[in-house]
Design a protein around this motif. Structure first.
Motif, PDB file in Angstrom:
ATOM      1  N   LEU A 158      -4.211  -8.103  -4.396  1.00 21.68           N
ATOM      2  CA  LEU A 158      -5.074  -7.686  -3.060  1.00 21.68           C
ATOM      3  C   LEU A 158      -4.911  -6.129  -2.732  1.00 21.68           C
ATOM      4  N   THR A 159      -3.740  -5.715  -3.058  1.00 21.62           N
ATOM      5  CA  THR A 159      -3.366  -4.355  -2.801  1.00 21.62           C
ATOM      6  C   THR A 159      -4.263  -3.200  -3.524  1.00 21.62           C
ATOM      7  N   SER A 160      -4.556  -3.818  -4.717  1.00 18.99           N
ATOM      8  CA  SER A 160      -5.504  -3.076  -5.429  1.00 18.99           C
ATOM      9  C   SER A 160      -6.936  -3.185  -4.877  1.00 18.99           C
ATOM     10  N   VAL A 161      -7.155  -3.991  -4.326  1.00 20.26           N
ATOM     11  CA  VAL A 161      -8.467  -4.035  -3.577  1.00 20.26           C
ATOM     12  C   VAL A 161      -8.484  -3.015  -2.064  1.00 20.26           C
ATOM     13  N   ILE A 162      -7.437  -2.979  -1.697  1.00 21.57           N
ATOM     14  CA  ILE A 162      -7.022  -2.356  -0.416  1.00 21.57           C
ATOM     15  C   ILE A 162      -7.290  -0.745  -0.756  1.00 21.57           C
ATOM     16  N   ALA A 188       0.930  -1.391   0.013  1.00 18.29           N
ATOM     17  CA  ALA A 188      -0.080  -0.182   0.013  1.00 18.29           C
ATOM     18  C   ALA A 188       0.719   1.113  -0.154  1.00 18.29           C
ATOM     19  N   VAL A 189       2.068   1.197   0.774  1.00 15.11           N
ATOM     20  CA  VAL A 189       2.741   2.411   0.886  1.00 15.11           C
ATOM     21  C   VAL A 189       3.493   2.721  -0.354  1.00 15.11           C
ATOM     22  N   GLU A 190       3.910   1.639  -1.336  1.00 16.92           N
ATOM     23  CA  GLU A 190       4.401   1.536  -2.475  1.00 16.92           C
ATOM     24  C   GLU A 190       3.509   2.031  -3.521  1.00 16.92           C
ATOM     25  N   SER A 191       2.047   1.707  -3.465  1.00 16.86           N
ATOM     26  CA  SER A 191       1.270   2.245  -4.150  1.00 16.86           C
ATOM     27  C   SER A 191       0.854   3.526  -4.108  1.00 16.86           C
ATOM     28  N   LEU A 192       1.059   4.130  -2.858  1.00 13.32           N
ATOM     29  CA  LEU A 192       0.953   5.531  -2.698  1.00 13.32           C
ATOM     30  C   LEU A 192       1.921   6.424  -3.107  1.00 13.32           C
ATOM     31  N   LYS A 193       2.982   5.708  -3.409  1.00 19.53           N
ATOM     32  CA  LYS A 193       4.033   6.307  -3.877  1.00 19.53           C
ATOM     33  C   LYS A 193       4.694   7.289  -2.639  1.00 19.53           C
ATOM     34  N   ILE A 194       4.572   6.558  -1.332  1.00 21.02           N
ATOM     35  CA  ILE A 194       5.380   7.421  -0.428  1.00 21.02           C
ATOM     36  C   ILE A 194       6.801   6.899  -0.195  1.00 21.02           C
ATOM     37  N   LYS A 195       7.060   5.787  -0.259  1.00 20.26           N
ATOM     38  CA  LYS A 195       8.297   5.086  -0.174  1.00 20.26           C
ATOM     39  C   LYS A 195       8.225   3.767  -0.518  1.00 20.26           C
ATOM     40  N   ILE A 226      -8.735   2.756   0.788  1.00 21.65           N
ATOM     41  CA  ILE A 226      -7.768   3.780   1.097  1.00 21.65           C
ATOM     42  C   ILE A 226      -8.010   5.013   0.626  1.00 21.65           C
ATOM     43  N   ASN A 227      -8.117   4.994  -0.544  1.00 17.48           N
ATOM     44  CA  ASN A 227      -8.564   6.135  -1.232  1.00 17.48           C
ATOM     45  C   ASN A 227      -9.677   7.000  -0.705  1.00 17.48           C
TER      46      ASN A 227
END
Length: 282
Positions: free
Chosen positions: A270-274, A11-18, A278-279
């Motif tokens: 599964l992250t795509s579901v999360i 999730a952190v990677e998907s949000l491009k935080i780090k 999150i959005n």
């Protein structure tokens, strides 16, 4: 927080935080890591106080204590007002309950339907108490992931699935019961007027994960009952290493990396579901 960081990392990677979410107990943790997010999880922990003791991992109360330490460090770094803003506007992703379900069904400690319902309610109650304490310490935006289809992991197929290595119906049923009770508890928290500004999003991970297992070809998977590591039937954790014999050459065809944990490809699905939930909170 509190028991599994794999999905949180994605999730952190998907949000491009780090790229990676560092553990809070990393001795090389930098001040900037605290500000952009850390992981308090301890793989194998659970809401049942017996679970972390059996698996010798960090308990939920201890994870909460570490979070309290974290808040104190943030105040020293940023001052009280800014640190409060960071804590209250941060996103908290929680994955917990799977190991409680796994241990209970593995040791057959509750075989009657009434006992399973009671245990599921107990776990959900523990989760509710944990969320309330997290709120008391400053958290406001929380995503809680449901339990997965625990009965279909390779290790449980091997230990409980008979000659055909079928999914454990008992484990899956308990996971469903826990998810239903947890969803109800979360709704009560969201409706509680004594918890202003709290938003807890319950995310159903059971259904999409079970769909991957039942219809693997739709996701590009070939092997569903064994993990990539070694024989794929019982090895996990430290038993999976460079010396493990017969480890697969292409884990993208496998749902499971070892006998307990999904592959990175599954976590990304599964992250795509999360991320949809999150959005909603961002």
């Amino acid at each position: 927080m509190p028991s599994n960081c794999s999905k949180c990392v994605c999730a952190v990677e998907s949000l491009k935080i780090k790229y990676l979410l560092p553990p809070y107990l990393d001795p090389n943790l930098r001040a900037e890591d605290l500000i952009t997010g850390v992981c308090f999880a301890s793989a194998g922990s659970g809401y049942d106080p017996k679970t972390p003791k059996i698996l010798s991992v960090i308990s939920i109360p201890d994870q909460l204590n570490f979070f309290q330490q974290y808040v104190g460090k943030m105040r020293s770094l940023l001052g009280e007002q800014r640190s409060n803003d960071v804590v209250e506007n941060s996103l908290y992703v929680i994955s917990c309950g799977n190991n409680d379900v796994l241990l209970t069904t593995l040791f057959h400690t509750r075989t009657k339907s009434s006992e399973m319902v009671s245990y599921a309610a107990f776990l959900a109650g523990q989760a509710s108490a944990f969320l309330r304490e997290l709120y008391r310490q400053g958290a406001r935006k929380i995503v809680h992931l449901s339990a997965l289809t625990t009965g279909c992991i390779p290790a449980f197929r091997t230990l409980l699935g008979g000659v055909q290595r079928q999914c454990s119906d008992e484990s899956n049923e308990l996971a469903v019961m826990f998810n239903e009770k947890l969803s109800d508890e979360i709704q009560r928290l969201n409706d509680d007027v004594l918890l202003p500004d709290l938003t807890v999003q319950f995310v159903d991970m059971y259904t999409p994960f079970f769909d991957i297992i039942r219809r693997p070809e739709n996701y590009g998977f070939v092997v569903t009952k064994e993990g990539c590591c070694g024989t794929g039937t019982i090895e996990f954790g430290f038993l999976c290493n460079r010396l493990s014999p017969s480890t697969c050459a292409d884990n993208s065809k496998y749902i499971f990396w070892d006998s307990l944990h999904p592959t990175e490809k599954v976590y990304k699905i599964l992250t795509s579901v999360i991320m949809k939930d999150i959005n909603k909170l961002l």
